[in-house]
Write a protein that holds these residues in place. Structure first.
Motif, PDB file in Angstrom:
ATOM      1  N   ARG A   1       0.751  -1.389   0.060  1.00  0.00           N
ATOM      2  CA  ARG A   1      -0.070   0.021   0.156  1.00  0.00           C
ATOM      3  C   ARG A   1       0.931   1.414   0.219  1.00  0.00           C
ATOM      4  O   ARG A   1       0.419   2.240  -0.628  1.00  0.00           O
ATOM      5  CB  ARG A   1      -0.842  -0.134   1.120  1.00  0.00           C
ATOM      6  N   ARG A   2       1.977   1.095   0.720  1.00  0.00           N
ATOM      7  CA  ARG A   2       2.798   2.444   0.755  1.00  0.00           C
ATOM      8  C   ARG A   2       3.436   2.538  -0.465  1.00  0.00           C
ATOM      9  O   ARG A   2       3.971   3.654  -0.880  1.00  0.00           O
ATOM     10  CB  ARG A   2       3.762   2.211   1.941  1.00  0.00           C
ATOM     11  N   CYS A   3       3.516   1.571  -1.337  1.00  0.00           N
ATOM     12  CA  CYS A   3       4.057   1.748  -2.813  1.00  0.00           C
ATOM     13  C   CYS A   3       3.364   2.154  -3.940  1.00  0.00           C
ATOM     14  O   CYS A   3       3.489   2.543  -4.953  1.00  0.00           O
ATOM     15  CB  CYS A   3       4.872   0.461  -3.350  1.00  0.00           C
ATOM     16  N   ILE A   4       1.878   2.395  -3.571  1.00  0.00           N
ATOM     17  CA  ILE A   4       0.851   2.574  -4.388  1.00  0.00           C
ATOM     18  C   ILE A   4       1.264   4.049  -5.252  1.00  0.00           C
ATOM     19  O   ILE A   4       1.069   4.067  -6.532  1.00  0.00           O
ATOM     20  CB  ILE A   4      -0.714   2.925  -3.713  1.00  0.00           C
ATOM     21  N   GLN A   5       1.716   5.057  -4.599  1.00  0.00           N
ATOM     22  CA  GLN A   5       1.862   6.378  -5.295  1.00  0.00           C
ATOM     23  C   GLN A   5       3.113   6.232  -6.381  1.00  0.00           C
ATOM     24  O   GLN A   5       3.134   6.805  -7.404  1.00  0.00           O
ATOM     25  CB  GLN A   5       2.034   7.316  -4.452  1.00  0.00           C
TER      26      GLN A   5
ATOM     27  N   GLU B   1       1.962   4.579  -9.397  1.00  0.00           N
ATOM     28  CA  GLU B   1       1.043   5.392 -10.077  1.00  0.00           C
ATOM     29  C   GLU B   1       1.778   6.401 -10.941  1.00  0.00           C
ATOM     30  O   GLU B   1       1.511   6.731 -11.834  1.00  0.00           O
ATOM     31  CB  GLU B   1       0.059   5.955  -9.389  1.00  0.00           C
ATOM     32  N   ASP B   2       2.995   6.982 -10.049  1.00  0.00           N
ATOM     33  CA  ASP B   2       3.810   7.978 -10.801  1.00  0.00           C
ATOM     34  C   ASP B   2       4.825   7.048 -11.790  1.00  0.00           C
ATOM     35  O   ASP B   2       6.012   7.965 -12.112  1.00  0.00           O
ATOM     36  CB  ASP B   2       4.685   8.717  -9.503  1.00  0.00           C
TER      37      ASP B   2
ATOM     38  N   ASP C   1       7.797  10.644  -1.856  1.00  0.00           N
ATOM     39  CA  ASP C   1       6.623  10.149  -1.767  1.00  0.00           C
ATOM     40  C   ASP C   1       6.382   8.919  -1.384  1.00  0.00           C
ATOM     41  O   ASP C   1       5.437   8.628  -0.775  1.00  0.00           O
ATOM     42  CB  ASP C   1       6.095  10.467  -3.161  1.00  0.00           C
ATOM     43  N   VAL C   2       7.218   8.100  -1.310  1.00  0.00           N
ATOM     44  CA  VAL C   2       7.359   6.795  -0.683  1.00  0.00           C
ATOM     45  C   VAL C   2       7.855   6.527   0.740  1.00  0.00           C
ATOM     46  O   VAL C   2       7.053   6.249   1.425  1.00  0.00           O
ATOM     47  CB  VAL C   2       7.966   5.645  -1.584  1.00  0.00           C
TER      48      VAL C   2
ATOM     49  N   SER D   1       5.943   7.359   4.034  1.00  0.00           N
ATOM     50  CA  SER D   1       4.832   6.508   4.408  1.00  0.00           C
ATOM     51  C   SER D   1       5.566   5.420   5.324  1.00  0.00           C
ATOM     52  O   SER D   1       4.945   4.785   5.844  1.00  0.00           O
ATOM     53  CB  SER D   1       4.164   5.880   3.533  1.00  0.00           C
TER      54      SER D   1
END
Length: 182
Positions: free
Chosen positions: A68-72, A75-76, A177-178, A181
């Motif tokens: 979940r912490r890697c989602i952004q 997506e980027d 960004d990662v 989190s």
């Protein structure tokens, strides 16, 4: 004579490294929602790498938090590489419904993500699992904690991984960004 109702299991685990893709929540018609992703695992000689794609159900609770912490980052379109352990491998056949291969049969390799050893985002390590503690089975024979629990009913759930650690503050600054989190 003693009889036991305990079941024993034979585990087949896949360990490797690969790129994390398509992180998503899956809502089946029946059953509970679950976290899923794809892993493009590296295979073959390092000078001629090929990829094996796994369609993954994220099973371990710590693995779920880490994915979940890697989602952004995914997506980027950043390169998120993980060291992983998979279990319960199975093949699923399907028929392509669109594109050049419409009407052809396809095969998808499916498995459960049990454990993440480390995570790198664009080459910078942002997570590394701490080594597991070693238990002793007497004064001179060390036995890894995982071996001590083999063939028990609790094997449906992976052993609880050690607490996560962030490599260093400089890594966090390069991948905010990662790393925020973590």
């Amino acid at each position: 004579m003693t009889t036991s109702n305990e079941r024993s299991y034979f585990d087949l685990h896949i360990t490797g490294l690969g790129y994390l893709n398509r992180i998503r929540e899956v809502k089946p018609k029946k059953g509970d929602t679950f976290l899923a992703c794809d892993i493009a695992a590296l295979n073959g000689p390092s000078d001629d790498v090929s990829y094996v794609r796994f369609d993954i159900r994220v099973s371990g609770s710590e693995a779920q938090q880490l994915v979940r912490r890697c989602i952004q980052a995914v997506e980027d379109e950043k390169k998120v590489m993980i060291g992983f352990r998979l279990g319960d491998l199975w093949a699923d056949t399907f028929t392509y419904s669109k594109g050049k291969r419409a009407g052809e049969q396809g095969v998808s390799l499916k498995a459960r993500l049990l454990f993440i050893n480390w995570i790198k985002v664009d080459g910078q390590q942002v997570y590394k699992a701490e080594p597991r503690a070693i238990e002793t089975d007497g004064p001179s024979s060390p036995v890894p904690a995982q071996a001590a629990t083999e063939a028990t009913p609790e094997q449906d759930a992976p052993p609880a991984p050690a607490a996560e650690t962030v490599v260093n503050a400089a890594t966090q600054a390069r991948v905010p960004d990662v790393a925020e989190s973590f």
